[in-house]
Design a protein around this motif. Sequence first.
Motif, PDB file in Angstrom:
ATOM      1  N   LEU A   1      20.611   9.387  -5.544  1.00 40.61           N
ATOM      2  CA  LEU A   1      21.823   9.736  -6.283  1.00 40.61           C
ATOM      3  C   LEU A   1      23.076   9.296  -5.525  1.00 40.61           C
ATOM      4  N   ARG A   2      22.989   9.342  -4.201  1.00 42.85           N
ATOM      5  CA  ARG A   2      24.173   9.027  -3.411  1.00 42.85           C
ATOM      6  C   ARG A   2      24.290   7.570  -3.050  1.00 42.85           C
ATOM      7  N   ARG A   3      23.348   6.738  -3.500  1.00 38.67           N
ATOM      8  CA  ARG A   3      23.266   5.388  -2.944  1.00 38.67           C
ATOM      9  C   ARG A   3      24.534   4.578  -3.126  1.00 38.67           C
ATOM     10  N   ARG A   4      25.237   4.815  -4.254  1.00 40.90           N
ATOM     11  CA  ARG A   4      26.390   3.961  -4.479  1.00 40.90           C
ATOM     12  C   ARG A   4      27.634   4.454  -3.780  1.00 40.90           C
ATOM     13  N   ALA A   5      27.651   5.746  -3.471  1.00 45.59           N
ATOM     14  CA  ALA A   5      28.886   6.307  -2.917  1.00 45.59           C
ATOM     15  C   ALA A   5      29.122   5.859  -1.492  1.00 45.59           C
TER      16      ALA A   5
ATOM     17  N   ILE B   1      40.363   5.590  -5.121  1.00 44.68           N
ATOM     18  CA  ILE B   1      40.315   6.702  -6.077  1.00 44.68           C
ATOM     19  C   ILE B   1      39.373   6.364  -7.229  1.00 44.68           C
TER      20      ILE B   1
ATOM     21  N   ARG C   1      35.759   6.622  -6.154  1.00 48.02           N
ATOM     22  CA  ARG C   1      35.262   8.003  -6.110  1.00 48.02           C
ATOM     23  C   ARG C   1      34.980   8.513  -7.509  1.00 48.02           C
ATOM     24  N   LEU C   2      35.888   8.158  -8.413  1.00 42.84           N
ATOM     25  CA  LEU C   2      35.733   8.603  -9.792  1.00 42.84           C
ATOM     26  C   LEU C   2      34.450   8.047 -10.395  1.00 42.84           C
TER      27      LEU C   2
ATOM     28  N   HIS D   1      31.745   7.227  -8.989  1.00 39.78           N
ATOM     29  CA  HIS D   1      30.513   7.753  -8.404  1.00 39.78           C
ATOM     30  C   HIS D   1      30.402   9.254  -8.502  1.00 39.78           C
ATOM     31  N   SER D   2      31.272   9.855  -9.283  1.00 40.24           N
ATOM     32  CA  SER D   2      31.240  11.301  -9.444  1.00 40.24           C
ATOM     33  C   SER D   2      30.494  11.661 -10.725  1.00 40.24           C
ATOM     34  N   SER D   3      30.415  12.947 -11.006  1.00 40.41           N
ATOM     35  CA  SER D   3      29.794  13.372 -12.263  1.00 40.41           C
ATOM     36  C   SER D   3      30.574  12.830 -13.446  1.00 40.41           C
ATOM     37  N   PHE D   4      31.893  12.826 -13.307  1.00 36.03           N
ATOM     38  CA  PHE D   4      32.741  12.303 -14.373  1.00 36.03           C
ATOM     39  C   PHE D   4      32.377  10.854 -14.656  1.00 36.03           C
TER      40      PHE D   4
ATOM     41  N   LEU E   1      29.619   9.368 -14.013  1.00 32.25           N
ATOM     42  CA  LEU E   1      28.284   9.302 -14.598  1.00 32.25           C
ATOM     43  C   LEU E   1      28.354   9.569 -16.101  1.00 32.25           C
ATOM     44  N   SER E   2      29.205  10.534 -16.485  1.00 34.70           N
ATOM     45  CA  SER E   2      29.306  10.815 -17.918  1.00 34.70           C
ATOM     46  C   SER E   2      29.922   9.632 -18.663  1.00 34.70           C
TER      47      SER E   2
ATOM     48  N   ARG F   1      36.563  13.015 -22.430  1.00 35.55           N
ATOM     49  CA  ARG F   1      36.317  12.072 -21.345  1.00 35.55           C
ATOM     50  C   ARG F   1      36.968  10.741 -21.630  1.00 35.55           C
TER      51      ARG F   1
END
Lengths: 339, 251, 287
Positions: free
Chosen positions: A17-21, A190, A193-194, A196-199, A201-202, A223
């Motif tokens: 899950l974190r691979r891209r961040a 910024i 980060r956006l 790779h966040s839940s946002f 992903l949605s 969204r």
Amino acid sequence: MSVPDSAETMQRLTAHLRRRARWRWPEILFWLAIPAAIFVLPSRAGIINEVLIAGLFALSLDLILGLTGIVSLGHAAFLGLGAYAAAILASKGFADPTLGLAFGAVVAALVGFVTAPLLLRGGDLTRLMVTLGVSLMLGELANRNGWLTGGADGLNFSMAPVLGLFSIGFTGQRNAALYSFAVLFILFVIARRLAHSSFGLSLTAIRENRLRAGALGVDTRRRIIGVYTVAAAYAGAAGALLAQTTQIVSLDLFDFHRSADAMLMLIIGGAGYLYGGLIGAAAFIVLRDVISAATPEYWEFWIGLALVILVLVGRGRIAAAPRRLISLIAPRAAHRGVA
Amino acid sequence: MSAAALEARGLTRHFGALTATDDVSFAIQPGARQALIGPNGAGKTTLINLLTGVIKPTAGQIWLAGRDVTHLASSARVRIGLSRTFQINQLFPDMTPAESLALAISERNGSGADFWRALGSRPAIVAEIAELLARFGLEADMDLPTRKLAYGKQRLLEIALALATRPRVLLLDEPAAGVPEEERRDILAALAALPSDVAILLIEHDMDLVFNFADRISVLVAGRLLAEGAPETIAADERVRAVYLGEDAHG
Amino acid sequence: MLTILLDGVAYGMLLFVLASGLSVTLGLMNFINLAHGAFAMVGGYVTALLMNRAGVPFLVTLPAAFLIPAILGVVLERTLYRRLYGASPLDQVLFTIGLVLMAMPIAAYLIGDEPQQVHLPAWLSGRIEVRGVGIGVYRLFIIALCGAIAAALQMFLIKTRFGAQLRAAVDDPRVAQGLGINVDRIFAVAFAVGSGLAGLGGALAADVVGGIDPSFPVKFLVTFLIVVTIGGSNGIMGALFGALLLGVLDVAGKYYAPSIGAFIIYAVMVVTLVVRPQGLFARGEGP
């Protein structure tokens, strides 16, 4: 299920899950290389500045087109809005660049927020026409209200030094490029980060299957309005930078060809992984200068030909080439493309 | 006020001159195991679309856990506890099962709009993803793009996603449809293992599955509810047999 | 005032003929052809060049102004366009923009940047008085000719077998194919006729817009799109309505409120799309 299995699963899952961040060294190199280039090649500061600004504009389009799958033919509206907002502010005596930058971004964001609901009904075709229509309307408004925008003559204004220290006027080309770089970098981080966040992903889910996203509880309306507003702010910032670093604004900033250029940049560089706009901007501008030096009158023809070939061959397949190179930087983000 | 988990009252839907749903009323109790059957074209999927808010009813009401949700948006109903699966998989082709589940769980627990924290940084969510992956046998494929999964696994993911929203009521639209023989057992096992506090409405053509699974069966024909009751009652009902026997053998 | 109205109607009729082909491909075939204006440009050039360099009379050039773009349309449709019938709207937009970007420099190279003028024959020039209202003869001619074309198209769609087949093919290509209708050929013919009409419109418009030059396709692209947007996918009548509305608004706007300019037109388009997002296409896309 035995405990070691479960711990291993958790680890694998978290890593996945974190691979891209995670920041990889090619990314870091990329961002170090840009200011280095500005210092090493001060005579090219002008074109580097142009690339950075175009890259920011393409990045803003990537947020809606590449990430969320919202098509737009009128993104230049926000470029123009940001540029004129910053220029008008400066011409009234508020010449601090950071203030103008913020103002440009905010004005564009407001208009983005207000027009975003127009995108929600209808399909892609409607969106293309509505966004085009809005940008045309704004262009006309700018044209007709010369008392504010200077009309065809443009505006007279000059900028104070950035942060009171770094002058970005005609003699400050290098500073201008560094200023643009700083803004681009901050906004990019910024956006990254956006994404790779839940946002983020949605947004991807909305792009890949809007129906199912809604069926899982995602408020897709909100969204989309949210990301469109952010993208508008980014485009507005690009416009403000353009006005401030070149000290020119013109009505053609609202033109359809600006929107089309940004799309072309995204196609060349690949959409959906944020670096595509930057790479595409560099490639596009370099190509454009090379071609128009060779055939100044007919360079449009070659761009047209490039578009036709790109579409016939398949946008995905062409973009795959730089993406394979880039897959070191953004692993597996590279196979995401525009819907 | 009934304690029904999901209730339809006089639900009607016209498409021009066609009446797809005709004054349908029924109630599903919490923890129920109910099935909806009917010949092709009876309007089962339309009914599901009405209940979940994908289409608006021409008349009638929908009540979810004691709330009138008739005019509530689809995604809002999910948040109150109504989820569904689709007859044809509606998945995210380039996202992995892990990511898809992460999406569903984040939305449910309110962190879906978080734009700052990286994916995978909340251990509680990761643990829940792991649990669902294990439950549906998807661990090995957790990091593959969904489009690369075998069809049966995709169908399992389809159910897992709906379950990740922790619904009160789960509508399953032909979960075993199109699944090859070898993989059907996994689906059936997954269905049997669904949490007992979730009310389930199963739409199916496979009568074995229906009679094994359901405590209560509703029969929909040409948009109307023809009969409703315990499996034995339905099996013995003359009208139901007429509808099915009168039909050609592709029902 | 009536003069302006009639001028607006004439302009609207012209827009109708120009845009009807786009209405067919966009509204009926769900294909976005932003290069439509290029066919109009070709037709305009055919008339201008035949008249100016070969002395051919105006009316005689008109069939050529129809045929040559029509043939060009068939060729392009068979070779290029049909590959993209199923492509995403974005792909179609980018592709046809590419075509336009190629067409314009080619025109500039072959013919030059100078606008080619069409000099109307004497019997079509001047003004006449009809019950106290002045109107240009050419405007009347346009209204008559384009009106006849609109009527013919509508009759054709409704009364002939080909028209019925076209409507069937548009409604559901697969079913139509299954019924033995050669959907491929129908779309090719529809595309050809649409391009031909664009060419004819270009020839007729040359005098009104001050000559044909290489930038014609993009200058009028937005106008065409707006006609089709406002008119919706209701076939010929819808396109006619959209064109007339736009024509009258445009001419009246230029006369009465020049400061607002094109803003109203764009606003009308956006509002139409918001209120009726399905106004653009026959089926397939929804909210």
